[in-house]
Write an enzyme that holds these catalytic residues in place. Sequence first.
Site, PDB file in Angstrom:
ATOM      1  N   ASP A 117      -5.442   1.980   7.973  1.00 57.37           N
ATOM      2  CA  ASP A 117      -4.988   3.063   7.095  1.00 57.37           C
ATOM      3  C   ASP A 117      -5.001   4.386   8.239  1.00 57.37           C
ATOM      4  O   ASP A 117      -6.095   4.812   8.586  1.00 57.37           O
ATOM      5  CB  ASP A 117      -5.743   3.512   6.030  1.00 57.37           C
ATOM      6  CG  ASP A 117      -5.399   4.828   5.427  1.00 57.37           C
ATOM      7  OD1 ASP A 117      -4.119   4.988   5.356  1.00 57.37           O
ATOM      8  OD2 ASP A 117      -6.448   5.520   4.933  1.00 57.37           O
ATOM      9  N   GLU A 147      -0.244   0.972   6.554  1.00 56.91           N
ATOM     10  CA  GLU A 147       0.479   1.782   5.471  1.00 56.91           C
ATOM     11  C   GLU A 147       1.399   2.741   6.150  1.00 56.91           C
ATOM     12  O   GLU A 147       1.427   3.202   7.253  1.00 56.91           O
ATOM     13  CB  GLU A 147      -0.693   2.659   4.789  1.00 56.91           C
ATOM     14  CG  GLU A 147       0.078   3.506   3.460  1.00 56.91           C
ATOM     15  CD  GLU A 147      -1.101   4.153   2.988  1.00 56.91           C
ATOM     16  OE1 GLU A 147      -1.493   3.770   1.750  1.00 56.91           O
ATOM     17  OE2 GLU A 147      -1.547   5.183   3.622  1.00 56.91           O
ATOM     18  N   ASP A 177     -11.063   6.012   3.661  1.00 54.83           N
ATOM     19  CA  ASP A 177     -10.128   5.438   4.426  1.00 54.83           C
ATOM     20  C   ASP A 177     -10.328   4.124   4.721  1.00 54.83           C
ATOM     21  O   ASP A 177      -9.474   3.245   4.730  1.00 54.83           O
ATOM     22  CB  ASP A 177     -10.139   6.286   5.808  1.00 54.83           C
ATOM     23  CG  ASP A 177      -9.948   7.834   5.953  1.00 54.83           C
ATOM     24  OD1 ASP A 177      -8.868   8.063   5.561  1.00 54.83           O
ATOM     25  OD2 ASP A 177     -10.886   8.432   6.303  1.00 54.83           O
TER      26      ASP A 177
END
Length: 153
Positions: free
Chosen positions: A7, A67, A139
């Site tokens: 992420d 992502e 996260d």
Amino acid sequence: MIILGLDPGLGTTGWGLIRADGNRLSHIANGQLKTDTAAALPERLADLSRQLEALIAEVAPDAAAVEEVFVNKNPQSTLKLGQARGVVLMTAARGGIPVAEYAARLVKKAVVGNGNAEKVQVHAMVSRLLPGAKIAGPDAADALAIAITHAHH
């Protein structure tokens, strides 16, 4: 297969490592890569790359999942996120790992069943899907969700 979920973020990049054996998933590790907010942007990006290189060398994943960028209300934040994401993609690719990319809505749908799920719902489902995992923060939870999404696709 060992999957590294990432992420990306300039200040904090979450990471999560899972093992996928068919439909069975198990948690290996998770954490956060942090950069010094007082450092200049090029230094922060170089530091992020170094930290990720070391992580990849240590955990030797078979695949990575990242992502995709979403647009913030603040264009500067979006740009910095994009730059950090570029470093993450490049570093993983240079490590010889196949890299997949997933939209945030797809990750939420894959993990929670709803593409509009809140972060707290994603965190809760990751904890349920990976029992016993001690998650290092939001996260890292997102990174584990990205890895889970990759395992299901």
